[in-house]
Design a protein around this motif. Structure first.
Motif, PDB file in Angstrom:
ATOM      1  N   ARG A  28      39.537  37.767  32.023  1.00 30.23           N
ATOM      2  CA  ARG A  28      40.621  37.129  33.370  1.00 30.23           C
ATOM      3  C   ARG A  28      39.699  35.880  33.940  1.00 30.23           C
ATOM      4  N   GLY A  29      40.334  34.638  33.721  1.00 32.76           N
ATOM      5  CA  GLY A  29      39.904  33.234  34.055  1.00 32.76           C
ATOM      6  C   GLY A  29      40.674  32.331  34.358  1.00 32.76           C
ATOM      7  N   THR A  30      40.190  31.238  34.490  1.00 27.46           N
ATOM      8  CA  THR A  30      41.005  30.000  34.832  1.00 27.46           C
ATOM      9  C   THR A  30      40.466  29.061  33.775  1.00 27.46           C
ATOM     10  N   TYR A  32      40.636  25.424  31.457  1.00 26.68           N
ATOM     11  CA  TYR A  32      40.553  23.868  31.800  1.00 26.68           C
ATOM     12  C   TYR A  32      40.659  23.106  30.416  1.00 26.68           C
ATOM     13  N   ILE A  41      36.465  29.614  32.996  1.00 23.90           N
ATOM     14  CA  ILE A  41      35.563  30.045  33.860  1.00 23.90           C
ATOM     15  C   ILE A  41      36.032  31.328  34.169  1.00 23.90           C
ATOM     16  N   GLU A  42      35.287  32.487  34.331  1.00 25.89           N
ATOM     17  CA  GLU A  42      35.616  33.689  34.889  1.00 25.89           C
ATOM     18  C   GLU A  42      36.177  33.719  36.107  1.00 25.89           C
ATOM     19  N   SER A  43      37.309  34.362  36.540  1.00 22.76           N
ATOM     20  CA  SER A  43      37.964  34.513  37.719  1.00 22.76           C
ATOM     21  C   SER A  43      39.038  35.669  37.973  1.00 22.76           C
ATOM     22  N   ALA A  44      38.655  36.375  39.173  1.00 25.67           N
ATOM     23  CA  ALA A  44      39.307  37.599  39.078  1.00 25.67           C
ATOM     24  C   ALA A  44      40.944  37.373  39.277  1.00 25.67           C
ATOM     25  N   ASN A  45      41.173  36.177  39.831  1.00 21.21           N
ATOM     26  CA  ASN A  45      42.834  36.065  39.908  1.00 21.21           C
ATOM     27  C   ASN A  45      43.259  34.993  39.272  1.00 21.21           C
ATOM     28  N   GLY A  46      42.513  34.820  37.867  1.00 13.94           N
ATOM     29  CA  GLY A  46      42.993  33.757  36.930  1.00 13.94           C
ATOM     30  C   GLY A  46      44.030  34.539  35.927  1.00 13.94           C
ATOM     31  N   SER A  47      44.236  34.055  34.747  1.00 13.58           N
ATOM     32  CA  SER A  47      45.323  34.410  33.806  1.00 13.58           C
ATOM     33  C   SER A  47      44.274  35.234  32.860  1.00 13.58           C
TER      34      SER A  47
END
Length: 79
Positions: A28-30, A32, A41-47
């Motif tokens: 899960r990440g955002t 770019y 970039i890893e992100s808990a609330n990303g896709s």
């Protein structure tokens, strides 16, 4: 994505002398826009991004060869 099974550069990573497929994977990440290649970039609330996990037998040689295939030359990092 071009190295994943069924894609145009899959033969590079599917070579049994270079790597072994382990499993499908996801993170899960955002995402770019980094020009010619996407970045994440890893992100808990990303896709959720999906891919594949491989065991590499010689990481240094693998990434040197991959750099050439992807158009990266250490002497010309602007490429």
């Amino acid at each position: 994505g071009s190295l994943m099974r069924g894609m145009e550069r899959a033969s590079f990573i599917s070579n049994p002398d270079k790597a072994r497929f382990v499993s499908s994977g996801a993170a899960r990440g955002t995402l770019y826009d980094a020009g010619a290649f996407p970045g994440m970039i890893e992100s808990a609330n990303g896709s959720m991004g999906v891919g594949e996990v491989y065991e590499l037998f010689d990481r240094e040689t693998f990434f040197e060869q991959l750099g050439l295939i992807e158009g990266y030359w250490p002497d010309h990092p602007e490429h």
